[in-house]
Enzyme design. Structure first.
Site, PDB file in Angstrom:
ATOM      1  N   SER A  50      48.533  46.858  27.515  1.00  0.00           N
ATOM      2  CA  SER A  50      47.229  47.320  27.034  1.00  0.00           C
ATOM      3  C   SER A  50      47.213  48.826  26.809  1.00  0.00           C
ATOM      4  O   SER A  50      48.036  49.574  27.363  1.00  0.00           O
ATOM      5  CB  SER A  50      46.152  46.939  28.051  1.00  0.00           C
ATOM      6  OG  SER A  50      46.238  45.574  28.348  1.00  0.00           O
TER       7      SER A  50
HETATM    8  N1  SAM Z   1      48.764  44.717  32.124  1.00  0.00           N
HETATM    9  C1  SAM Z   1      49.965  44.235  31.496  1.00  0.00           C
HETATM   10  C2  SAM Z   1      50.947  45.376  31.300  1.00  0.00           C
HETATM   11  O1  SAM Z   1      50.756  46.442  31.898  1.00  0.00           O
HETATM   12  O2  SAM Z   1      51.927  45.189  30.553  1.00  0.00           O
HETATM   13  C3  SAM Z   1      49.663  43.599  30.162  1.00  0.00           C
HETATM   14  C4  SAM Z   1      48.941  42.330  30.261  1.00  0.00           C
HETATM   15  S1  SAM Z   1      48.894  41.473  28.721  1.00  0.00           S
HETATM   16  C5  SAM Z   1      47.563  42.279  27.898  1.00  0.00           C
HETATM   17  C6  SAM Z   1      48.236  39.917  29.257  1.00  0.00           C
HETATM   18  C7  SAM Z   1      49.246  39.032  29.946  1.00  0.00           C
HETATM   19  O3  SAM Z   1      48.543  37.930  30.509  1.00  0.00           O
HETATM   20  C8  SAM Z   1      50.280  38.448  29.009  1.00  0.00           C
HETATM   21  O4  SAM Z   1      51.568  38.762  29.474  1.00  0.00           O
HETATM   22  C9  SAM Z   1      50.019  36.933  29.080  1.00  0.00           C
HETATM   23  O5  SAM Z   1      51.188  36.141  28.972  1.00  0.00           O
HETATM   24  C10 SAM Z   1      49.395  36.821  30.470  1.00  0.00           C
HETATM   25  N2  SAM Z   1      48.592  35.611  30.715  1.00  0.00           N
HETATM   26  C11 SAM Z   1      47.732  34.972  29.885  1.00  0.00           C
HETATM   27  N3  SAM Z   1      47.195  33.915  30.522  1.00  0.00           N
HETATM   28  C12 SAM Z   1      47.718  33.895  31.776  1.00  0.00           C
HETATM   29  C13 SAM Z   1      47.554  33.042  32.912  1.00  0.00           C
HETATM   30  N4  SAM Z   1      46.733  31.982  32.909  1.00  0.00           N
HETATM   31  N5  SAM Z   1      48.252  33.333  34.036  1.00  0.00           N
HETATM   32  C14 SAM Z   1      49.097  34.396  34.080  1.00  0.00           C
HETATM   33  N6  SAM Z   1      49.301  35.223  33.030  1.00  0.00           N
HETATM   34  C15 SAM Z   1      48.617  34.981  31.902  1.00  0.00           C
END
Ligand code: SAM
Length: 219
Positions: A67
């Protein structure tokens, strides 16, 4: 955490903190210090290195992003973490925010649903020497019940509603910070537990990738 390649990119990092975080109102000195300690450029792919400190989300593969730094900082500030607390992160992604959380809390529990991202973040953070981060591969929308209660929970993906199961994994006084809305746009929301009462506060609009899972969106 020093860059093992000896390229700390300190000027770019300081500029990012000054222009993207402080100038937009991030004030929490512990949060700002965490951004100083964690080298963001070590969490992006080699081809994206030149844009590591730019003011936008950066692709990390698998259709996901790390993000925008301001949005991460806003979420960390809303969590109001104390040094002795235990935090659950849902959506490990690149591991960048997990590293920041590890500077702000005693223990970090982080869940990622995509196996490749889970493996690469875990491998990277362990090699970098972060010892207070615990990893899980699976559907984080259900939380991590056997490690609960948590003093704080942060979801880095957009939820269609506040998952009740996660509210129940909050400790007394615990904070849950997440984007809530439809798949196109969400509101950054904080839930604070007081016994069986949950105070809900809404902050800014934001755009996150979807939370996919039982308490999120269907794939
Ligand atoms: N904060 C992270 C970083 O610093 O890189 C980025 C997060 S990214 C915007 C959102 C993440 O949430 C993705 O890697 C996605 O695969 C994961 N995600 C989506 N649904 C999820 C779930 N139910 N459980 C775990 N992870 C999930």
């Amino acid at each position: 955490m020093p860059d093992p390649l000896g390229d700390d990119r300190l000027d770019e990092k300081e500029k990012m903190i000054r222009e993207q975080l402080v100038a937009r109102g991030i004030e929490d000195t512990r949060v700002l210090e965490a951004f100083r300690e964690v080298p963001r450029h070590l969490f992006v792919r080699e081809k994206d290195l030149p844009q590591a400190y730019e003011d936008h989300p950066i692709p990390i593969g698998e259709g996901q992003t790390t993000s925008q730094t301001y949005m991460v900082a806003a979420m960390l500030e809303l969590l109001e973490l104390e040094v002795n607390e235990k935090v659950l992160e849902i959506g490990t992604g690149s591991g960048y925010e997990s590293a920041l959380l590890s500077r702000l809390a005693r223990e970090v529990y982080t869940i990622e649903r995509l196996r490749t991202l889970y493996e690469s973040a875990q491998d990277k953070l362990k090699k970098m020497g972060y010892v207070n981060i615990h990893f899980k591969w699976g559907d984080g929308s259900l939380g991590w019940s056997d490690k609960s209660p948590f003093q704080a929970i942060v979801i880095g993906a957009a939820a269609p509603q506040i998952p009740p199961v996660l509210m129940n994994q909050l400790d007394e006084g615990g904070r849950l910070v997440l984007p809530v809305g439809d798949r196109k746009e969400q509101i950054l929301t904080r839930v604070t537990r007081g016994g069986d009462d949950f105070k809900i506060e809404k902050f800014m609009t934001c755009i996150f990738v979807p939370l996919i899972g039982e308490e999120g969106w269907k794939e």
